[in-house]
Design a protein around this motif. Structure first.
Motif, PDB file in Angstrom:
ATOM      1  N   UNK A  34     -24.022 -38.491   8.948  1.00  0.00           N
ATOM      2  CA  UNK A  34     -24.565 -38.981   7.677  1.00  0.00           C
ATOM      3  C   UNK A  34     -23.448 -39.330   6.702  1.00  0.00           C
ATOM      4  N   UNK A  35     -22.381 -38.548   6.714  1.00  0.00           N
ATOM      5  CA  UNK A  35     -21.244 -38.855   5.843  1.00  0.00           C
ATOM      6  C   UNK A  35     -20.544 -40.136   6.272  1.00  0.00           C
ATOM      7  N   UNK A  36     -20.460 -40.359   7.588  1.00  0.00           N
ATOM      8  CA  UNK A  36     -19.841 -41.586   8.079  1.00  0.00           C
ATOM      9  C   UNK A  36     -20.632 -42.810   7.627  1.00  0.00           C
ATOM     10  N   UNK A  37     -21.952 -42.739   7.746  1.00  0.00           N
ATOM     11  CA  UNK A  37     -22.796 -43.854   7.321  1.00  0.00           C
ATOM     12  C   UNK A  37     -22.751 -44.035   5.815  1.00  0.00           C
ATOM     13  N   UNK A  38     -22.684 -42.939   5.095  1.00  0.00           N
ATOM     14  CA  UNK A  38     -22.543 -42.991   3.639  1.00  0.00           C
ATOM     15  C   UNK A  38     -21.262 -43.723   3.248  1.00  0.00           C
ATOM     16  N   UNK A  39     -20.161 -43.395   3.926  1.00  0.00           N
ATOM     17  CA  UNK A  39     -18.884 -44.070   3.668  1.00  0.00           C
ATOM     18  C   UNK A  39     -18.984 -45.569   3.945  1.00  0.00           C
ATOM     19  N   UNK A  40     -19.619 -45.931   5.064  1.00  0.00           N
ATOM     20  CA  UNK A  40     -19.761 -47.350   5.408  1.00  0.00           C
ATOM     21  C   UNK A  40     -20.525 -48.105   4.334  1.00  0.00           C
ATOM     22  N   UNK A  41     -21.617 -47.502   3.839  1.00  0.00           N
ATOM     23  CA  UNK A  41     -22.421 -48.190   2.838  1.00  0.00           C
ATOM     24  C   UNK A  41     -21.740 -48.218   1.475  1.00  0.00           C
ATOM     25  N   UNK A  42     -21.202 -47.087   1.052  1.00  0.00           N
ATOM     26  CA  UNK A  42     -20.608 -46.992  -0.278  1.00  0.00           C
ATOM     27  C   UNK A  42     -19.400 -47.912  -0.430  1.00  0.00           C
ATOM     28  N   UNK A  43     -18.526 -47.934   0.571  1.00  0.00           N
ATOM     29  CA  UNK A  43     -17.294 -48.734   0.481  1.00  0.00           C
ATOM     30  C   UNK A  43     -17.493 -50.158   0.974  1.00  0.00           C
ATOM     31  N   UNK A  44     -18.606 -50.379   1.694  1.00  0.00           N
ATOM     32  CA  UNK A  44     -18.890 -51.679   2.311  1.00  0.00           C
ATOM     33  C   UNK A  44     -17.715 -52.160   3.156  1.00  0.00           C
ATOM     34  N   UNK A  45     -17.051 -51.230   3.796  1.00  0.00           N
ATOM     35  CA  UNK A  45     -15.930 -51.564   4.667  1.00  0.00           C
ATOM     36  C   UNK A  45     -16.448 -52.196   5.954  1.00  0.00           C
ATOM     37  N   UNK A  46     -16.044 -53.430   6.280  1.00  0.00           N
ATOM     38  CA  UNK A  46     -16.484 -54.049   7.534  1.00  0.00           C
ATOM     39  C   UNK A  46     -15.806 -53.363   8.724  1.00  0.00           C
ATOM     40  N   UNK A  47     -16.545 -53.151   9.782  1.00  0.00           N
ATOM     41  CA  UNK A  47     -15.967 -52.604  10.999  1.00  0.00           C
ATOM     42  C   UNK A  47     -15.410 -53.738  11.848  1.00  0.00           C
ATOM     43  N   UNK A  48     -14.140 -53.641  12.186  1.00  0.00           N
ATOM     44  CA  UNK A  48     -13.500 -54.650  13.032  1.00  0.00           C
ATOM     45  C   UNK A  48     -13.713 -54.285  14.493  1.00  0.00           C
ATOM     46  N   UNK A  49     -13.245 -55.126  15.399  1.00  0.00           N
ATOM     47  CA  UNK A  49     -13.441 -54.861  16.817  1.00  0.00           C
ATOM     48  C   UNK A  49     -12.447 -53.816  17.326  1.00  0.00           C
ATOM     49  N   UNK A  50     -12.781 -53.253  18.456  1.00  0.00           N
ATOM     50  CA  UNK A  50     -11.897 -52.280  19.092  1.00  0.00           C
ATOM     51  C   UNK A  50     -10.575 -52.932  19.486  1.00  0.00           C
ATOM     52  N   UNK A  51     -10.605 -54.198  19.797  1.00  0.00           N
ATOM     53  CA  UNK A  51      -9.375 -54.915  20.156  1.00  0.00           C
ATOM     54  C   UNK A  51      -8.440 -55.023  18.946  1.00  0.00           C
ATOM     55  N   UNK A  52      -9.009 -55.206  17.762  1.00  0.00           N
ATOM     56  CA  UNK A  52      -8.192 -55.314  16.552  1.00  0.00           C
ATOM     57  C   UNK A  52      -7.660 -53.957  16.084  1.00  0.00           C
ATOM     58  N   UNK A  53      -8.447 -52.907  16.344  1.00  0.00           N
ATOM     59  CA  UNK A  53      -8.069 -51.571  15.894  1.00  0.00           C
ATOM     60  C   UNK A  53      -8.398 -50.617  17.047  1.00  0.00           C
ATOM     61  N   UNK A  54      -7.541 -50.573  18.092  1.00  0.00           N
ATOM     62  CA  UNK A  54      -7.869 -49.881  19.344  1.00  0.00           C
ATOM     63  C   UNK A  54      -7.922 -48.362  19.232  1.00  0.00           C
ATOM     64  N   UNK A  55      -8.658 -47.775  20.142  1.00  0.00           N
ATOM     65  CA  UNK A  55      -8.844 -46.330  20.190  1.00  0.00           C
ATOM     66  C   UNK A  55      -7.578 -45.635  20.675  1.00  0.00           C
ATOM     67  N   UNK A  56      -7.158 -44.609  19.948  1.00  0.00           N
ATOM     68  CA  UNK A  56      -5.992 -43.816  20.344  1.00  0.00           C
ATOM     69  C   UNK A  56      -6.348 -42.365  20.619  1.00  0.00           C
ATOM     70  N   UNK A  57      -7.564 -41.967  20.248  1.00  0.00           N
ATOM     71  CA  UNK A  57      -8.037 -40.589  20.428  1.00  0.00           C
ATOM     72  C   UNK A  57      -7.214 -39.588  19.639  1.00  0.00           C
ATOM     73  N   UNK A  58      -6.611 -40.035  18.566  1.00  0.00           N
ATOM     74  CA  UNK A  58      -5.910 -39.143  17.639  1.00  0.00           C
ATOM     75  C   UNK A  58      -6.234 -39.593  16.219  1.00  0.00           C
ATOM     76  N   UNK A  59      -6.031 -38.722  15.252  1.00  0.00           N
ATOM     77  CA  UNK A  59      -6.223 -39.090  13.850  1.00  0.00           C
ATOM     78  C   UNK A  59      -4.927 -39.666  13.307  1.00  0.00           C
TER      79      UNK A  59
END
Length: 358
Positions: free
Chosen positions: A211-236
């Motif tokens: 719910x917090x993740x969805x709240x962040x997406x709506x509040x900031x209106x941050x567009x999600x880019x593709x995995x190719x543009x911002x690839x998974x590293x499995x780390x923070x």
């Protein structure tokens, strides 16, 4: 002088004791050898790093042996052919405590929801509450977003590995599907972007809340880019995206609700909602460590330690169930999926449920 028959009987008893000892030793040795052979196959299949003969090898062998005993016990409790089946998985070399620490310590207790409401980011489901049996005459009796829509809307099963980011995986997966339903454009969106950038009670690979993740997406209106543009590293890591400097998929609205009414689950509501799109939920996945197939009906509770996506349901059999998409790779469960009984809030499926709009 000792009678001859007594001497003879003593010899017989000694002989029988020797036979029993040798037989029991044989069966124990055979059992241990059989377990170790299975363990070696397990190591090869899942490419485990244990060197034969090492201290770690024997430690993991003992845990593996305990897992086999646990599988036998759980399977002995099956009540029908529909019941869940338990057996060797890629987690069978872990203790329950290790499994929880590595894979289930990734949902954080939500902040008070009044905080989300006060910021205009929390949308409560206002439909009339129903009993958990309201789905029995529901139509259609089966629905699966993998196969029942006109075009592909479900991406491949992902693998969070040792990153405690299930909250990000399940949230992004629902954005992917809703965008594909709307546009016919199925994209692998960046989970790593949400892991790195989503604030408001989320802590990257150390855990978060859907719910917090969805709240962040709506509040900031941050567009999600593709995995190719911002690839998974499995780390923070630090956030590498400027909210207003990118193009991508944006969330426009969401619901976050608890489908429990006076102690009873109202999962008929959830079944109905699934015809509009998948749901993101939080669950108790403690017993999933050993899951191979079938329908989970027991052995879990209504607290939350993991987040997943519901992508369908099946009401046609004697045990109705949700179709759950997990994020432990396609070598888990039913090619990455798991079935959980509908009704009675099994594994806490009704405790925290979200739907989204894009």
């Amino acid at each position: 002088m000792e009678p001859p028959w007594r001497s003879h009987m003593s010899s017989v008893f000694i002989f029988m004791a020797a036979v029993i000892f040798i037989s029991s030793h044989y069966f124990v040795t055979t059992a241990v050898t059989d377990v170790e052979q299975k363990f070696k196959l397990f190591i090869k299949k899942y490419q485990k790093p244990y060197k034969i003969g090492s201290e770690e090898y024997y430690k993991r062998l003992k845990i593996f042996q305990d897992s086999l005993k646990k599988h036998h016990h759980l399977n002995s409790l099956r009540t029908s052919n529909h019941s869940a089946i338990y057996g060797v998985t890629k987690f069978s070399d872990l203790t329950d405590e290790e499994f929880i620490a590595q894979y289930l310590d990734d949902t954080k207790k939500p902040l008070k929801h009044h905080l989300l409401k006060s910021q205009g980011g929390y949308v409560k489901n206002t439909q009339k509450q129903t009993t958990d049996h309201s789905y029995k005459s529901f139509e259609p009796q089966k629905w699966d977003w993998r196969t029942d829509w006109k075009w592909p809307v479900i991406t491949k099963v992902k693998n969070q590995r040792s990153c405690g980011g299930c909250w990000a995986f399940s949230s992004v997966e629902s954005v992917e599907t809703m965008y594909a339903i709307k546009t016919k454009d199925l994209r692998d969106l960046s989970v790593q972007q949400v892991i790195d950038c989503a604030a408001y009670g989320n802590f990257g690979c150390r855990g978060g809340d859907t719910c917090h993740a969805l709240y962040w997406m709506k509040l900031t209106r941050t567009p999600l880019v593709t995995d190719q543009e911002y690839p998974l590293t499995d780390t923070s890591d630090f956030c590498k995206i400027e909210p207003n400097a990118t193009k991508g998929v944006s969330l426009t609205d969401y619901t976050c609700d608890k489908f429990i009414n006076h102690g009873q689950s109202t999962e008929g509501q959830m079944v109905s909602m699934l015809l509009n799109g998948p749901l993101t939920i939080s669950v108790d996945a403690t017993s999933w460590k050993d899951y191979l197939g079938g329908i989970i009906q027991y052995h879990c509770y209504n607290f939350n330690n993991h987040a997943v996506q519901i992508i369908g349901y099946d009401l046609t059999g004697p045990v109705p169930y949700f179709i759950i998409r997990n994020s432990w790779g396609d070598d888990f469960g039913l090619n990455g999926y798991i079935h959980i009984r509908i009704g009675n809030n099994v594994c806490g499926v009704a405790e925290e449920v979200s739907s989204i709009q894009v």
